[in-house]
Design a protein around this motif. Structure first.
Motif: not given
Length: 250
Positions: A26, A177, A230-231, A234-235
């Protein structure tokens, strides 16, 4: 084979290296988004709004790193960072008038920061072209009206350009990201191998170490699931934070 249920996930969340890798991921994401977007926006506006000559040449120059393999870029920057004969220490030695032999990739103080310039440099060209295409779709009449009303370049950028290309900016952030969470492996693998002392460890490279060096395939699979989650999270968060009313040009 013995069924172990969720033991790999339990071990993963008890592993301090996982948390270190997440922080590093991050950290790289934040600075890559900031650096790539600022540079890409600047060059996109400069090449479309300032009437510069030779715009085709500059586009080719800025896009050139995207043609290179990330492995080639990483090797190139390893030479730049070399403490004995690297370009960076050579320039600093010339400026300061004394020998400089900073181990950029071998010191945990500098190593994670040293990954940013090659990562940002490699990504500017693609997003610059994406934003150039968006800016060119804005009618020139809007800028002409703004100039008649006395709006300077900065006002035109904040009130016309940025709102009308916001969807492309949002897509760019999401792409940076996702590619960072999944793609930091290559540059870390070539430049630092996660060292020193896991200072540059990222989830992608840790997955590779666990799966293909230590042959803990189940644990590596658990890390892969974590990267996927996490992808997605976060998206989703970014989509919510960057959600704005779409402005249509009639």
């Amino acid at each position: 084979m013995n069924y172990i249920g969720f033991n790999n996930f339990r071990d993963m969340f008890a592993d301090p290296i996982i948390y270190k890798a997440m922080v590093n991921d991050y950290f790289l994401i934040f600075w890559k988004v900031f650096g790539i977007l600022i540079a890409a926006l600047f060059f996109a506006v400069a090449l479309t709004r300032f009437g510069m000559r030779g715009t085709g040449f500059y586009r080719a120059v800025f896009f050139f790193p995207n043609v290179l393999s990330i492995v080639v870029i990483a090797v190139l920057w390893r030479f730049i960072y070399n403490p004995s004969y690297g370009f960076l220490n050579g320039i600093l030695s010339f400026i300061l008038g004394r020998p400089v032999d900073i181990p950029w990739l071998g010191d945990s103080t500098y190593s994670i920061w040293a990954l940013l310039p090659p990562a940002i440099w490699a990504g500017i060209g693609f997003y610059m072209l994406l934003l150039i295409a968006a800016i060119k779709s804005i009618p020139a009449s809007l800028y002409e009206s703004a100039e008649i009303d006395g709006a300077r370049q900065w006002k035109q950028f904040t009130h016309i350009t940025l709102p009308l290309i916001w969807e492309q900016v949002k897509v760019s952030v999401v792409l940076i990201v996702i590619t960072s969470l999944n793609g930091s492996f290559a540059i870390v693998s070539v430049m630092t191998e996660g060292g020193p002392d896991n200072a540059t460890q990222v989830l992608g490279y840790y997955l590779y170490q666990m799966g293909f060096k230590q042959y803990h395939m189940g644990y590596a699979s658990a890390i892969g699931v974590l990267i996927l989650v996490l992808s997605l999270v976060t998206t989703f968060v970014l989509q919510r934070l960057m959600k704005k009313e779409v402005i249509e040009i009639s």
